[in-house]
Design a protein around this motif. Structure first.
Motif, PDB file in Angstrom:
ATOM      1  N   ASP A 155       0.830  -1.210   0.000  1.00 45.63           N
ATOM      2  CA  ASP A 155       0.000   0.000   0.000  1.00 45.63           C
ATOM      3  C   ASP A 155       0.865   1.262   0.000  1.00 45.63           C
ATOM      4  OD1 ASP A 155      -2.769  -1.024   0.122  1.00 45.63           O
ATOM      5  OD2 ASP A 155      -2.103  -1.908   2.004  1.00 45.63           O
ATOM      6  N   GLU A 156       1.930   1.235   0.806  1.00 43.79           N
ATOM      7  CA  GLU A 156       2.836   2.380   0.838  1.00 43.79           C
ATOM      8  C   GLU A 156       3.603   2.493  -0.477  1.00 43.79           C
ATOM      9  OE1 GLU A 156       5.034   2.790   4.712  1.00 43.79           O
ATOM     10  OE2 GLU A 156       3.919   0.963   5.144  1.00 43.79           O
ATOM     11  N   ALA A 157       3.976   1.346  -1.038  1.00 43.51           N
ATOM     12  CA  ALA A 157       4.676   1.347  -2.319  1.00 43.51           C
ATOM     13  C   ALA A 157       3.792   1.955  -3.407  1.00 43.51           C
ATOM     14  CB  ALA A 157       5.078  -0.071  -2.702  1.00 43.51           C
ATOM     15  N   ARG A 158       2.523   1.575  -3.405  1.00 42.22           N
ATOM     16  CA  ARG A 158       1.589   2.109  -4.400  1.00 42.22           C
ATOM     17  C   ARG A 158       1.460   3.620  -4.274  1.00 42.22           C
ATOM     18  NH1 ARG A 158      -4.561  -0.182  -5.563  1.00 42.22           N
ATOM     19  NH2 ARG A 158      -5.245   1.530  -6.926  1.00 42.22           N
ATOM     20  N   ALA A 159       1.399   4.122  -3.042  1.00 42.80           N
ATOM     21  CA  ALA A 159       1.280   5.565  -2.827  1.00 42.80           C
ATOM     22  C   ALA A 159       2.497   6.320  -3.358  1.00 42.80           C
ATOM     23  CB  ALA A 159       1.087   5.855  -1.340  1.00 42.80           C
ATOM     24  N   VAL A 160       3.664   5.688  -3.272  1.00 42.90           N
ATOM     25  CA  VAL A 160       4.893   6.315  -3.775  1.00 42.90           C
ATOM     26  C   VAL A 160       4.951   6.248  -5.294  1.00 42.90           C
ATOM     27  CG1 VAL A 160       7.411   6.072  -3.883  1.00 42.90           C
ATOM     28  CG2 VAL A 160       6.239   5.922  -1.682  1.00 42.90           C
ATOM     29  N   LEU A 161       4.572   5.095  -5.857  1.00 41.19           N
ATOM     30  CA  LEU A 161       4.770   4.852  -7.281  1.00 41.19           C
ATOM     31  C   LEU A 161       3.683   5.421  -8.172  1.00 41.19           C
ATOM     32  CD1 LEU A 161       6.005   1.172  -6.927  1.00 41.19           C
ATOM     33  CD2 LEU A 161       7.382   3.109  -7.705  1.00 41.19           C
ATOM     34  N   GLU A 162       2.460   5.580  -7.637  1.00 40.86           N
ATOM     35  CA  GLU A 162       1.358   6.044  -8.486  1.00 40.86           C
ATOM     36  C   GLU A 162       1.621   7.412  -9.103  1.00 40.86           C
ATOM     37  OE1 GLU A 162      -3.506   6.144  -8.572  1.00 40.86           O
ATOM     38  OE2 GLU A 162      -2.454   5.571  -6.740  1.00 40.86           O
ATOM     39  N   PRO A 163       1.967   8.439  -8.306  1.00 34.77           N
ATOM     40  CA  PRO A 163       2.245   9.737  -8.935  1.00 34.77           C
ATOM     41  C   PRO A 163       3.487   9.690  -9.819  1.00 34.77           C
ATOM     42  CG  PRO A 163       2.773   9.794  -6.584  1.00 34.77           C
ATOM     43  CD  PRO A 163       2.047   8.521  -6.838  1.00 34.77           C
ATOM     44  N   LEU A 164       4.408   8.816  -9.490  1.00 32.38           N
ATOM     45  CA  LEU A 164       5.628   8.677 -10.282  1.00 32.38           C
ATOM     46  C   LEU A 164       5.295   8.119 -11.663  1.00 32.38           C
ATOM     47  CD1 LEU A 164       8.594   9.232  -9.458  1.00 32.38           C
ATOM     48  CD2 LEU A 164       8.844   6.769  -9.128  1.00 32.38           C
ATOM     49  N   ALA A 165       4.429   7.109 -11.698  1.00 24.75           N
ATOM     50  CA  ALA A 165       4.072   6.464 -12.963  1.00 24.75           C
ATOM     51  C   ALA A 165       3.307   7.401 -13.890  1.00 24.75           C
ATOM     52  CB  ALA A 165       3.246   5.209 -12.681  1.00 24.75           C
ATOM     53  N   ARG A 166       2.676   8.428 -13.333  1.00 27.36           N
ATOM     54  CA  ARG A 166       1.906   9.372 -14.147  1.00 27.36           C
ATOM     55  C   ARG A 166       2.790  10.445 -14.793  1.00 27.36           C
ATOM     56  NH1 ARG A 166      -3.309   8.166 -13.214  1.00 27.36           N
ATOM     57  NH2 ARG A 166      -3.865   7.201 -11.229  1.00 27.36           N
ATOM     58  N   ARG A 167       4.035  10.503 -14.394  1.00 25.42           N
ATOM     59  CA  ARG A 167       4.932  11.507 -14.963  1.00 25.42           C
ATOM     60  C   ARG A 167       5.300  11.146 -16.396  1.00 25.42           C
ATOM     61  NH1 ARG A 167       9.517  13.143 -10.574  1.00 25.42           N
ATOM     62  NH2 ARG A 167      10.551  13.623 -12.541  1.00 25.42           N
ATOM     63  N   SER A 168       5.426  12.158 -17.240  1.00 28.58           N
ATOM     64  CA  SER A 168       5.733  11.921 -18.651  1.00 28.58           C
ATOM     65  C   SER A 168       7.128  11.342 -18.853  1.00 28.58           C
ATOM     66  CB  SER A 168       5.598  13.232 -19.435  1.00 28.58           C
ATOM     67  OG  SER A 168       6.513  14.203 -18.935  1.00 28.58           O
ATOM     68  N   ASP A 169       8.004  11.556 -17.876  1.00 28.24           N
ATOM     69  CA  ASP A 169       9.378  11.063 -18.014  1.00 28.24           C
ATOM     70  C   ASP A 169       9.613   9.751 -17.250  1.00 28.24           C
ATOM     71  OD1 ASP A 169       8.993  12.384 -15.620  1.00 28.24           O
ATOM     72  OD2 ASP A 169      10.950  13.384 -15.606  1.00 28.24           O
ATOM     73  N   ALA A 170       8.538   9.101 -16.819  1.00 24.13           N
ATOM     74  CA  ALA A 170       8.681   7.820 -16.123  1.00 24.13           C
ATOM     75  C   ALA A 170       9.130   6.747 -17.108  1.00 24.13           C
ATOM     76  CB  ALA A 170       7.362   7.422 -15.479  1.00 24.13           C
ATOM     77  N   ASN A 171      10.025   5.856 -16.661  1.00 25.18           N
ATOM     78  CA  ASN A 171      10.503   4.795 -17.545  1.00 25.18           C
ATOM     79  C   ASN A 171       9.768   3.485 -17.285  1.00 25.18           C
ATOM     80  OD1 ASN A 171      11.712   3.604 -15.265  1.00 25.18           O
ATOM     81  ND2 ASN A 171      13.625   4.705 -15.606  1.00 25.18           N
ATOM     82  N   GLN A 172      10.134   2.446 -18.038  1.00 26.12           N
ATOM     83  CA  GLN A 172       9.437   1.159 -17.937  1.00 26.12           C
ATOM     84  C   GLN A 172       9.609   0.500 -16.576  1.00 26.12           C
ATOM     85  OE1 GLN A 172      10.925  -1.041 -21.323  1.00 26.12           O
ATOM     86  NE2 GLN A 172       9.243  -0.352 -22.621  1.00 26.12           N
ATOM     87  N   ARG A 173      10.720   0.764 -15.924  1.00 27.18           N
ATOM     88  CA  ARG A 173      10.920   0.183 -14.597  1.00 27.18           C
ATOM     89  C   ARG A 173       9.888   0.726 -13.616  1.00 27.18           C
ATOM     90  NH1 ARG A 173      17.530   0.612 -14.257  1.00 27.18           N
ATOM     91  NH2 ARG A 173      17.989  -1.236 -15.488  1.00 27.18           N
ATOM     92  N   VAL A 174       9.633   2.020 -13.688  1.00 25.42           N
ATOM     93  CA  VAL A 174       8.631   2.630 -12.825  1.00 25.42           C
ATOM     94  C   VAL A 174       7.265   2.014 -13.103  1.00 25.42           C
ATOM     95  CG1 VAL A 174       7.419   4.773 -12.272  1.00 25.42           C
ATOM     96  CG2 VAL A 174       9.900   4.798 -12.575  1.00 25.42           C
ATOM     97  N   THR A 175       6.919   1.898 -14.390  1.00 29.30           N
ATOM     98  CA  THR A 175       5.631   1.322 -14.779  1.00 29.30           C
ATOM     99  C   THR A 175       5.476  -0.104 -14.264  1.00 29.30           C
ATOM    100  OG1 THR A 175       5.617   2.685 -16.787  1.00 29.30           O
ATOM    101  CG2 THR A 175       4.131   0.802 -16.735  1.00 29.30           C
ATOM    102  N   ALA A 176       6.531  -0.895 -14.414  1.00 32.17           N
ATOM    103  CA  ALA A 176       6.469  -2.286 -13.954  1.00 32.17           C
ATOM    104  C   ALA A 176       6.301  -2.356 -12.439  1.00 32.17           C
ATOM    105  CB  ALA A 176       7.736  -3.024 -14.373  1.00 32.17           C
ATOM    106  N   ASN A 177       7.047  -1.541 -11.723  1.00 34.67           N
ATOM    107  CA  ASN A 177       6.932  -1.542 -10.263  1.00 34.67           C
ATOM    108  C   ASN A 177       5.544  -1.113  -9.816  1.00 34.67           C
ATOM    109  OD1 ASN A 177       9.588  -2.336 -10.116  1.00 34.67           O
ATOM    110  ND2 ASN A 177      10.370  -0.317  -9.602  1.00 34.67           N
ATOM    111  N   TYR A 178       4.991  -0.101 -10.489  1.00 34.34           N
ATOM    112  CA  TYR A 178       3.646   0.369 -10.148  1.00 34.34           C
ATOM    113  C   TYR A 178       2.622  -0.734 -10.392  1.00 34.34           C
ATOM    114  CZ  TYR A 178      -0.670   3.134 -10.392  1.00 34.34           C
ATOM    115  OH  TYR A 178      -1.945   3.629 -10.210  1.00 34.34           O
ATOM    116  N   ALA A 179       2.781  -1.454 -11.503  1.00 33.11           N
ATOM    117  CA  ALA A 179       1.854  -2.546 -11.803  1.00 33.11           C
ATOM    118  C   ALA A 179       1.918  -3.627 -10.730  1.00 33.11           C
ATOM    119  CB  ALA A 179       2.169  -3.136 -13.176  1.00 33.11           C
ATOM    120  N   ILE A 180       3.120  -3.948 -10.275  1.00 30.00           N
ATOM    121  CA  ILE A 180       3.265  -4.950  -9.221  1.00 30.00           C
ATOM    122  C   ILE A 180       2.609  -4.469  -7.929  1.00 30.00           C
ATOM    123  CG2 ILE A 180       4.916  -6.189  -7.776  1.00 30.00           C
ATOM    124  CD1 ILE A 180       4.678  -7.213 -10.639  1.00 30.00           C
ATOM    125  N   ALA A 181       2.769  -3.171  -7.639  1.00 30.77           N
ATOM    126  CA  ALA A 181       2.139  -2.621  -6.439  1.00 30.77           C
ATOM    127  C   ALA A 181       0.617  -2.704  -6.537  1.00 30.77           C
ATOM    128  CB  ALA A 181       2.582  -1.169  -6.234  1.00 30.77           C
TER     129      ALA A 181
END
Length: 208
Positions: A138-164
């Motif tokens: 839950d804490e990971a999702r809160a950190v990664l969600e706004p990160l994944a919405r950034r235009s400069d987010a890479n595939q690693r961020v997207t994958a981590n957000y999906a796992i969260a």
């Protein structure tokens, strides 16, 4: 590549106390696939200049990639003893601690890095992944969600957000993020668990 290696090698041999020359030669060796020699070059350079922050950082990151987390941690700590706000050292220290299974300490290091560089994608991504590995989705999702919405987010961020997302029970949203209804979320999670190279050892958003 052979010409570049020869040039960098000659420069490094002419100026053994020049940190820039040694770092460039080591980087060229790495690009050529000779990690062992690159590490030897950096280790010798650090022995000659034990307080040089750049050399310490480069050697620490190389040790980290080689799986020597404990040695890397010691090198990052030497950098931080001289510069407590050094973001690459704080970030790398967190990676080393995560590799050693010391997730709460790693998260503290990432948050110290965030206090200095709040817009760093790599630091926030590493924090989110650390929280996932620590069983705090839950804490990971809160950190990664706004990160994944950034235009400069890479595939690693997207994958981590999906796992969260999947770890918090929202598998449909996770597959939507990955763009595949057939995504093997458990398989991806296992890769993240056993292969810590998904962590950004070298921050990509250097402007931070």
């Amino acid at each position: 590549m052979d010409v570049a290696l020869s040039m960098y090698g000659s420069a490094a041999a002419r100026e053994p106390d020049n940190a820039e020359a040694q770092a460039r030669f080591a980087a060229a060796l790495m690009r050529a696939g000779n990690r062992a020699q690159a590490e030897q070059v950096l280790a010798a350079a650090v022995a000659r200049r034990p307080d040089d922050g750049r050399l310490l950082l480069e050697l620490a990151k190389m040790r980290l990639r080689g799986g020597a987390a404990g040695e890397a941690l010691g090198l990052f700590d030497r950098v931080l003893a001289r510069d407590s706000r050094n973001v690459p050292a704080l970030d790398g220290r967190g990676v080393a601690l995560d590799l050693m299974g010391r997730h709460p300490e790693a998260q503290d290091s990432y948050r110290r890095a965030q206090a200095v560089a709040p817009d760093s994608i790599s630091v926030a991504n590493n924090l989110g992944l650390s929280l996932l590995l620590d069983g705090r989705p839950d804490e990971a999702r809160a950190v990664l969600e706004p990160l994944a919405r950034r235009s400069d987010a890479n595939q690693r961020v997207t994958a981590n957000y999906a796992i969260a997302l999947a770890a918090t029970g929202d598998e449909a949203a996770a597959r939507n993020v990955l763009g595949s209804e057939e995504a093997d979320l458990r398989g991806v999670a296992e890769v993240l668990r056993v292969n810590r190279q998904v962590i950004e050892v070298t921050p990509v958003d250097r402007r931070s």
